[in-house]
Design a protein around this motif. Structure first.
Motif, PDB file in Angstrom:
ATOM      1  N   UNK A 712     -10.345 -15.326  24.718  1.00  0.00           N
ATOM      2  CA  UNK A 712     -11.590 -14.650  25.136  1.00  0.00           C
ATOM      3  C   UNK A 712     -12.346 -15.454  26.178  1.00  0.00           C
ATOM      4  N   UNK A 713     -12.090 -16.777  26.224  1.00  0.00           N
ATOM      5  CA  UNK A 713     -12.800 -17.666  27.150  1.00  0.00           C
ATOM      6  C   UNK A 713     -14.307 -17.628  26.919  1.00  0.00           C
ATOM      7  N   UNK A 714     -14.702 -17.310  25.692  1.00  0.00           N
ATOM      8  CA  UNK A 714     -16.132 -17.232  25.392  1.00  0.00           C
ATOM      9  C   UNK A 714     -16.737 -18.640  25.343  1.00  0.00           C
ATOM     10  N   UNK A 715     -17.811 -18.863  26.095  1.00  0.00           N
ATOM     11  CA  UNK A 715     -18.403 -20.200  26.223  1.00  0.00           C
ATOM     12  C   UNK A 715     -18.874 -20.741  24.880  1.00  0.00           C
ATOM     13  N   UNK A 716     -19.495 -19.877  24.068  1.00  0.00           N
ATOM     14  CA  UNK A 716     -20.035 -20.322  22.790  1.00  0.00           C
ATOM     15  C   UNK A 716     -18.944 -20.785  21.839  1.00  0.00           C
ATOM     16  N   UNK A 717     -17.891 -19.991  21.732  1.00  0.00           N
ATOM     17  CA  UNK A 717     -16.795 -20.371  20.842  1.00  0.00           C
ATOM     18  C   UNK A 717     -16.071 -21.604  21.357  1.00  0.00           C
ATOM     19  N   UNK A 718     -15.796 -21.653  22.666  1.00  0.00           N
ATOM     20  CA  UNK A 718     -15.109 -22.808  23.243  1.00  0.00           C
ATOM     21  C   UNK A 718     -15.889 -24.089  22.979  1.00  0.00           C
ATOM     22  N   UNK A 795     -13.216  -9.513  25.718  1.00  0.00           N
ATOM     23  CA  UNK A 795     -11.789  -9.639  25.405  1.00  0.00           C
ATOM     24  C   UNK A 795     -11.293  -8.414  24.650  1.00  0.00           C
ATOM     25  N   UNK A 796     -12.055  -7.995  23.637  1.00  0.00           N
ATOM     26  CA  UNK A 796     -11.624  -6.847  22.832  1.00  0.00           C
ATOM     27  C   UNK A 796     -11.559  -5.585  23.672  1.00  0.00           C
ATOM     28  N   UNK A 837      -3.819  -4.138  18.494  1.00  0.00           N
ATOM     29  CA  UNK A 837      -3.786  -4.693  19.849  1.00  0.00           C
ATOM     30  C   UNK A 837      -4.661  -5.938  19.954  1.00  0.00           C
ATOM     31  N   UNK A 838      -5.794  -5.933  19.271  1.00  0.00           N
ATOM     32  CA  UNK A 838      -6.707  -7.078  19.316  1.00  0.00           C
ATOM     33  C   UNK A 838      -6.162  -8.238  18.490  1.00  0.00           C
ATOM     34  N   UNK A 839      -5.629  -7.934  17.310  1.00  0.00           N
ATOM     35  CA  UNK A 839      -5.188  -8.984  16.398  1.00  0.00           C
ATOM     36  C   UNK A 839      -3.825  -9.578  16.758  1.00  0.00           C
ATOM     37  N   UNK A 840      -2.914  -8.729  17.248  1.00  0.00           N
ATOM     38  CA  UNK A 840      -1.524  -9.167  17.428  1.00  0.00           C
ATOM     39  C   UNK A 840      -1.376 -10.364  18.368  1.00  0.00           C
ATOM     40  N   UNK A 841      -2.101 -10.443  19.485  1.00  0.00           N
ATOM     41  CA  UNK A 841      -1.940 -11.637  20.327  1.00  0.00           C
ATOM     42  C   UNK A 841      -2.311 -12.927  19.601  1.00  0.00           C
ATOM     43  N   UNK A 842      -3.302 -12.852  18.705  1.00  0.00           N
ATOM     44  CA  UNK A 842      -3.693 -14.058  17.953  1.00  0.00           C
ATOM     45  C   UNK A 842      -2.682 -14.377  16.865  1.00  0.00           C
ATOM     46  N   UNK A 843      -2.318 -13.352  16.086  1.00  0.00           N
ATOM     47  CA  UNK A 843      -1.363 -13.590  15.012  1.00  0.00           C
ATOM     48  C   UNK A 843      -0.002 -13.973  15.583  1.00  0.00           C
ATOM     49  N   UNK A 844       0.394 -13.302  16.658  1.00  0.00           N
ATOM     50  CA  UNK A 844       1.679 -13.603  17.287  1.00  0.00           C
ATOM     51  C   UNK A 844       1.702 -14.985  17.917  1.00  0.00           C
ATOM     52  N   UNK A 845       0.595 -15.384  18.557  1.00  0.00           N
ATOM     53  CA  UNK A 845       0.525 -16.725  19.140  1.00  0.00           C
ATOM     54  C   UNK A 845       0.568 -17.781  18.047  1.00  0.00           C
ATOM     55  N   UNK A 846      -0.131 -17.541  16.930  1.00  0.00           N
ATOM     56  CA  UNK A 846      -0.081 -18.482  15.797  1.00  0.00           C
ATOM     57  C   UNK A 846       1.350 -18.616  15.288  1.00  0.00           C
ATOM     58  N   UNK A 847       2.070 -17.495  15.233  1.00  0.00           N
ATOM     59  CA  UNK A 847       3.474 -17.534  14.801  1.00  0.00           C
ATOM     60  C   UNK A 847       4.318 -18.335  15.777  1.00  0.00           C
ATOM     61  N   UNK A 848       4.073 -18.140  17.076  1.00  0.00           N
ATOM     62  CA  UNK A 848       4.817 -18.901  18.086  1.00  0.00           C
ATOM     63  C   UNK A 848       4.523 -20.397  17.968  1.00  0.00           C
ATOM     64  N   UNK A 849       3.265 -20.739  17.721  1.00  0.00           N
ATOM     65  CA  UNK A 849       2.883 -22.153  17.646  1.00  0.00           C
ATOM     66  C   UNK A 849       3.556 -22.837  16.458  1.00  0.00           C
ATOM     67  N   UNK A 850       3.536 -22.218  15.286  1.00  0.00           N
ATOM     68  CA  UNK A 850       4.148 -22.874  14.116  1.00  0.00           C
ATOM     69  C   UNK A 850       5.664 -22.998  14.306  1.00  0.00           C
ATOM     70  N   UNK A 851       6.284 -22.009  14.977  1.00  0.00           N
ATOM     71  CA  UNK A 851       7.722 -22.124  15.242  1.00  0.00           C
ATOM     72  C   UNK A 851       8.001 -23.253  16.234  1.00  0.00           C
ATOM     73  N   UNK A 852       7.175 -23.342  17.265  1.00  0.00           N
ATOM     74  CA  UNK A 852       7.333 -24.434  18.236  1.00  0.00           C
ATOM     75  C   UNK A 852       7.156 -25.786  17.554  1.00  0.00           C
ATOM     76  N   UNK A 853       6.158 -25.863  16.674  1.00  0.00           N
ATOM     77  CA  UNK A 853       5.924 -27.113  15.944  1.00  0.00           C
ATOM     78  C   UNK A 853       7.112 -27.468  15.064  1.00  0.00           C
ATOM     79  N   UNK A 854       7.634 -26.475  14.395  1.00  0.00           N
ATOM     80  CA  UNK A 854       8.771 -26.682  13.497  1.00  0.00           C
ATOM     81  C   UNK A 854       9.987 -27.196  14.278  1.00  0.00           C
ATOM     82  N   UNK A 855      10.231 -26.614  15.444  1.00  0.00           N
ATOM     83  CA  UNK A 855      11.360 -27.040  16.277  1.00  0.00           C
ATOM     84  C   UNK A 855      11.152 -28.475  16.751  1.00  0.00           C
TER      85      UNK A 855
END
Length: 922
Positions: A712-718, A795-796, A837-855
C-alpha cells in the motif's frame, strides 16, 4: 452403409459443462464456460463423425405435459444460475451459425424430441447415436440407437446398458419407476434402491409383471425381498405414476422428420463475430485461417479473464495415440537406457504398492523421451500366472546412475512422491527439472485440479486410462502388483507419455511470463526436495501423552453430553442434526437463523456460534463438537499414524492445493491443530524433541500486515513498522485519537480486529459482530482507519480495479491468482472475488516468503556447523530439531536467515522459541 445421425442432448451438456469448467468471463463480464464446453463437445463430435448429420436439441422454457400429470415434477430443482442463463442465447446463436439443425419444442423436454427422432430412425432402420450424459436415455437404446457421453468418453449399446445397469434397455423405464429420481422429483417406491430394483426386474420382469405376481417377490434372493411386497402394494399408484413420468415420449409432432434435418453451410462471418464477442482465441484463429499453429501465440493486450489466463485450450485435439512398449528382455531395457542417457529430458514415473510413500514399494517404472512413445518395465507383478519379469534390484541398479545424475534432466507428475519411493529402494533422485503438477499450479492455480487425469483433459483433450479401469473399485480394488501386466503396461506407459506432453504444453505457456517461470523454478521446484526431506524425517510424538489426553477428553465429552441433556430436559443424540434441530427449534423454540436446502432449520456451525451468544445449549454443543473432532482427528489418530520403522509421524505436504500458494498437509494435517484452546496446545506438547535435542520454532510476526504496508506504501503503516512500534497500538492511537501510552487494552483489541479484518475483507457488519458493538460504530472505526491510512484505501481500490481489468492479482514475487468471478453479475460472488483480490497478494506473498526461507535454510544447514534438521512448516512458522547445546546460537542465526528471505519496505520480524516440545518452543 450410411453414417449414424448424431442427436445432441444440449440441455444435458449445458448443465454439465457449466459445472465441469471453471467460471470464465469475457472482457465485458459475460460468462463463457458453458458456451465453451457445449460448443467444444459439438465440435468434437463433428471431428469424430465427420460424415454424420448432427442435430442439437434443447429444452424449451416453461412447463411440460409432465407437470400436468404431477405438479411436483422437478419441483426440487433450484432456479438456473444467472451465470448459466445468460449463456443459453449465445450457445443457440453459435449453433445456428454453425449451420446445424436446432430443435426446441414447447410443452415437451429435449428427451422427448430425441426419443421421437430415435423412433423415426429405428423405423427407417437408420442408426442413431445420442450424445448425452442422462441415464434416462438408456431406455431408447436398441439395435439402431446407442448412447455416447463425450465428457467421460463412454459408449453404450445394448450390451453396455446391461453391463452398467444389470438389465436390458427394455426395463430401464421400470427401473426408474421403482427407484424414482430425486433430481426430477419422480417419487418411485420408498426405500427401493438400485440393487433392489434390479433384483425385482431381473427376477420377475416389468413393473406390470411384478404387480401381477406380488406374492412371488418374497421368493427372490436379494436382501429385503421377504418384506418388500406390502410396501410395493402400498405405493402401487405412485410406482405407475413414476413410470409415466420416466417414459420418454416418442411421438412428438415435429415439422421435419429425422431424414429432413440436414445441416446447412456454416456462416463463418457470423461465427467469427460470435467467437470474437466470446473471446475464444483458438476458434478465432482457426476461422481466420491460422489454424492450431498459432494456438500458443501471445495474444497481446487482451484483457478478458479467459484470455489472460494463458490457457489457449478453446479447441481440444482428438484422442491422443501412443506407441507403448512393455519391457521383458534385457536387450529392450538396454536400448531404452541408451535413449534415456542420450535425451535432453525424459519423463519418469513409478508404479507402486501403496499411496503411502513410507510403505510403497516399486512394482514397475515407466519413461518417455518423445511424445507418443513410452515404455513400461514391470518388476514386481506377483499375481498367479504373472509373466517372467526382469529382476527389480538389477534394473534399479542400472537406473540408479541415471536417476541420481543431476545433469540428466527429468520431468514427472508429482515427483515428490517418486523421490520418496525411490529412496525406499536406496536411490536419491536428482535432476528433477520439471513437475507438471507444479507447472499447472503456477500457471493457474484455480483453473483445474492438478492431478494428471484432470490436466490431460484440460490441456490435451485426452482422457487417460483411469486407475479404476485397471485395478477395479472399492473393496475389490487390486494393488498394482496384482494387476495383469498386459493391462498395467498401457496404463503405466501412458502416464510417462502424457507427463511429457503436458510439460511440453505447459512450459510453453509458462515461458511467456518471466515472473511465473521464476516462481516455478526458484520457489516451487526449490521447495519440493526440501519438503521431501521434511516428510522423510517425520516428527517424533509422545503417544502416551496423547492416550492420556484422549481419556481426559472422553470424560469431558461425557460431562458435556450430560449437561446438554439436562438443559434440553431429555436424552438425545448430540451428533444427530435432526434430533438437535427438534430440541433447539421445536422444544426450546430458539430463533431459526438459517434453513437447509430442504427447508429444515439449520444446525450448522455458524448458526450455533450465533445462537451461542445468547443460549446455553448451543454453547455446549459447540464445545462438544470441537473436543470430539480434536479427539477423533488427533489424540486418537496420531498414535495410530506412527510409522513402525521410524516411530514418527510422516505428514504429506501439498504444494498444489491452496489457491494462494500456501502449503497444506494431510495424514496428519499439521496446519489445523488449534492453538487457542488448552486442549489444542496440549496436542502440540505431544510433538517432542528426541533425547539430546531441542525443538526450535521460528515464526514470522504480523507478516501479512507488513506486506500490506509494503504493497500500500501507506506512510503511517510504513513508519510504525520501520520504527518498531506495536502496530496495533499505533493503529488504536490513530483511530481513537489518543497517545500510544494512553491506548487501553480494549482499544488495542479493536485496532487489531480492524488491522486483520480489513486484510481479509471484513465489512463493518463483520467487525461489529467481532467487537460486540453497533454497526454504525464499527463503520465509524473503519472510516477513521481509512482517514488515518489513506494508502491502504487507495491500495484496496486500485487492486479491485486492476483485478477487474486483468482477471488476476499478483504477489510481490509474481505469482498470479486468477479470479473467475471478479466480473460476475451475481453480487455475492463478485464481492467475494473482490475480497480475495485484496487478500490474495498478501497471503500469497507470505506463502512465497516462508517457502523462500525454507529453501535458504535448507541450503545453509549443511555448512552451518549446527546439528539441526528441518522438521515441519506450519503457516508462517518453521520448526527444527537442534542439538540442545547449540539451540540458543542456532535460533539467533535462524532468525537472521529468515528475516533476509525477502526485502520489503519494512523489516521482517521473526520470533524464535526453544523447548522440549512444540508448544514450549512456539
Amino acid at each position: 452403409m450410411s453414417q449414424p445421425v448424431i442427436l445432441v442432448d444440449g440441455s444435458s451438456y449445458l448443465f454439465r459443462a457449466f459445472h465441469a469448467i471453471p467460471l470464465l468471463t469475457n472482457s465485458k463480464g459475460l460468462h463463457t464456460n458453458a458456451i465453451k464446453g457445449v460448443i467444444s463437445m459439438i465440435k468434437r463430435l463433428q471431428k469424430d463423425y465427420p460424415e454424420s448429420e448432427v442435430v442439437v436439441v434443447f429444452d424449451a422454457k416453461g412447463k411440460t405435459f409432465r407437470n400436468d400429470m404431477y405438479a411436483e415434477y422437478k419441483a426440487n430443482r433450484p432456479p438456473m444460475p444467472e451465470e448459466l442463463r445468460e449463456q443459453i442465447a449465445p450457445i443457440h446463436n453459435i449453433i445456428h451459425a454453425m449451420g446445424l439443425p436446432l430443435l426446441i419444442i414447447d410443452g415437451v423436454e429435449a428427451d422427448d424430441v430425441i426419443g421421437t427422432l430415435a423412433a423415426q430412425a429405428t423405423a427407417a432402420k437408420r442408426d442413431v447415436i445420442v450424445s448425452t450424459g442422462d441415464k434416462d436415455m438408456a431406455q431408447l437404446v436398441n439395435e439402431h440407437v446407442s448412447l455416447i457421453n463425450t465428457m467421460t468418453d463412454t459408449f453404450m449399446d445394448i450390451d453396455g446398458v446391461k453391463a452398467k445397469f444389470g438389465i436390458g434397455p427394455e426395463l430401464i423405464i421400470d427401473f426408474l419407476a421403482l427407484m424414482g429420481d430425486k433430481v426430477d422429483n419422480i417419487p418411485g417406491v420408498p426405500k427401493v434402491g438400485e440393487k433392489t430394483a434390479v433384483g425385482l426386474l431381473a427376477g420377475l420382469g416389468s413393473l406390470e409383471t411384478i404387480y401381477d405376481n406380488l406374492d412371488e417377490v418374497k421368493t427372490l434372493s436379494f436382501r429385503g425381498a421377504k418384506t418388500l411386497a406390502p410396501r410395493l402394494e402400498e405405493h402401487k399408484e405412485q410406482a405407475f405414476l413414476s413410470k409415466e413420468l420416466a417414459t420418454i415420449k416418442c411421438d412428438v409432432t415435429l415439422e421435419k422428420n429425422i431424414t429432413e434435418l440436414l445441416a446447412e453451410p456454416a456462416n463463418n462471418d457470423e461465427l467469427l463475430t460470435l467467437f470474437q464477442q466470446m473471446e475464444f482465441k483458438a476458434w478465432i484463429a482457426e476461422l481466420s485461417g491460422k489454424g492450431n499453429a498459432d494456438k500458443t501465440a501471445d495474444s497481446g493486450s487482451a484483457t478478458s479473464v479467459a484470455s489472460e489466463s494463458l490457457e489457449d485450450d478453446d479447441d481440444l485435439p482428438a484422442k491422443l495415440e501412443g506407441e507403448y512398449e512393455v519391457i521383458f528382455e534385457q536387450a529392450q531395457l538396454d536400448t531404452w537406457l541408451k535413449k534415456l542417457k542420450a535425451s535432453d529430458l525424459f519423463a519418469f514415473d513409478t508404479e507402486t504398492t501403496s499411496l503411502n510413500y513410507k510403505d510403497a514399494e516399486i512394482v514397475g517404472v515407466s519413461f518417455a523421451v518423445e511424445a507418443g512413445k513410452a515404455a513400461y518395465v514391470p518388476l514386481a507383478h506377483d499375481y498367479e500366472g504373472a509373466p517372467q519379469q526382469l529382476e527389480r534390484d538389477a534394473v534399479l541398479a542400472l537406473l540408479k546412475p541415471i536417476l541420481e545424475d543431476n545433469n540428466q534432466k527429468k520431468v514427472g507428475q508429482h515427483m515428490k512422491y517418486d523421490m520418496h519411493v525411490l529412496a525406499n529402494h536406496g536411490i536419491q533422485l536428482q535432476g528433477v527439472a520439471f513437475d507438471t503438477q507444479l507447472e499447472s499450479y503456477v500457471l493457474n492455480s484455480v483453473a483445474t485440479r492438478h492431478d494428471m487425469d484432470s490436466l490431460a483433459l484440460k490441456y490435451l483433450g485426452h482422457k487417460c486410462i483411469s486407475f479404476e479401469e485397471v485395478a477395479g473399485k472399492g473393496a475389490k480394488q487390486k494393488t498394482f502388483n496384482q494387476v495383469e501386466v498386459e493391462i498395467a503396461g498401457p496404463y503405466a506407459a501412458e502416464d510417462a507419455d502424457i507427463t511429457l506432453r503436458l510439460h511440453q504444453t505447459l512450459w510453453k505457456k509458462l515461458e511467456k511470463v518471466d515472473s511465473l517461470k521464476t516462481v516455478f523454478t526458484d520457489i516451487e521446484m526449490g521447495a519440493m526436495p526440501v519438503l521431501c526431506e521434511m516428510e522423510e524425517l517425520g516428527a517424533l510424538i509422545d503417544a502416551d501423552l496423547l492416550h492420556e489426553q484422549s481419556s481426559e477428553i472422553e470424560q469431558k465429552l461425557q460431562q458435556l453430553e450430560q449437561q446438554a441433556h439436562d438443559v434440553a430436559g431429555e436424552v438425545f443424540n448430540l451428533a444427530s442434526p435432526k434430533q438437535l434441530g427438534a430440541i433447539l427449534f421445536e422444544k426450546l423454540e430458539l430463533p431459526v437463523r438459517k434453513k437447509t436446502p430442504k427447508g429444515a432449520p439449520s444446525t450448522a456451525e455458524e448458526v450455533l456460534v450465533e445462537l451461542a451468544e445468547e443460549f446455553e445449549l448451543p454453547r455446549i454443543i459447540i464445545e462438544h463438537r470441537g473436543l470430539a473432532k480434536l479427539k477423533s482427528t488427533y489424540t486418537d489418530k496420531l498414535p495410530l499414524m506412527m510409522n513402525a520403522k521410524t516411530g514418527r509421524v510422516h505428514t504429506s505436504y501439498h504444494q498444489a492445493v491452496a489457491a494462494t500458494g500456501r502449503l497444506s498437509s494431510s495424514d496428519p494435517n499439521l496446519q489445523n491443530i488449534p492453538i487457542r484452546s488448552d486442549e489444542g496446545r496440549r496436542i502440540r506438547q505431544a510433538f517432542i524433541a528426541p533425547e539430546g535435542y531441542k525443538l526450535v520454532a521460528a515464526d514470522y510476526s504480523q507478516v501479512e500486515l507488513r506486506i500490506m504496508a509494503h504493497l500500500s506504501d501507506d506512510e503511517g503503516l510504513l513508519k510504525a513498522f520501520q520504527e518498531g512500534r506495536d502496530v496495533h497500538c499505533a493503529t488504536a492511537a490513530e483511530v481513537f485519537g489518543v497517545s500510544e501510552e494512553d491506548v487501553t487494552d480494549n482499544q488495542r483489541r479493536s485496532a487489531k480486529a480492524i488491522n486483520f479484518g480489513l486484510i481479509y475483507g471484513m465489512s463493518a457488519f463483520g467487525l461489529a459482530k467481532q467487537l460486540g458493538i453497533g454497526r454504525a460504530e464499527a463503520q465509524d472505526y473503519v472510516n477513521l482507519y481509512f482517514q488515518r491510512y489513506p494508502g491502504v484505501q487507495a491500495y484496496m481500490d486500485n487492486t479491485r480495479e486492476n483485478a477487474k481489468e486483468k482477471g488476476y492479482v499478483e504477489t510481490i514475487f509474481g505469482r498470479r491468482l486468477y479470479l473467475p468471478d471478479i466480473r460476475a453479475k451475481n453480487a455475492p460472488r463478485r464481492q467475494h472475488a473482490e475480497r480475495t483480490a485484496i487478500n490474495a497478494p498478501m497471503q500469497g506473498t507470505a506463502a512465497d516468503i516462508i517457502k523462500r526461507a525454507m529453501i535458504q535454510v535448507a541450503d545453509w544447514l549443511p555448512q552451518s556447523g549446527f546439528d539441526a534438521r528441518l522438521l515441519m512448516q506450519v503457516h508462517d512458522e518453521l520448526i527444527l530439531e537442534v542439538r540442545d547445546d547449540q539451540a540458543e546460537a542456532f535460533a539467533a542465526e535462524l532468525q537472521q536467515k529468515m528475516q533476509n528471505a525477502a526485502e520489503l519496505k519494512v523489516p521482517l520480524l521473526v520470533e524464535a522459541g526453544i523447548g522440549d516440545n512444540w508448544d514450549q518452543a512456539h
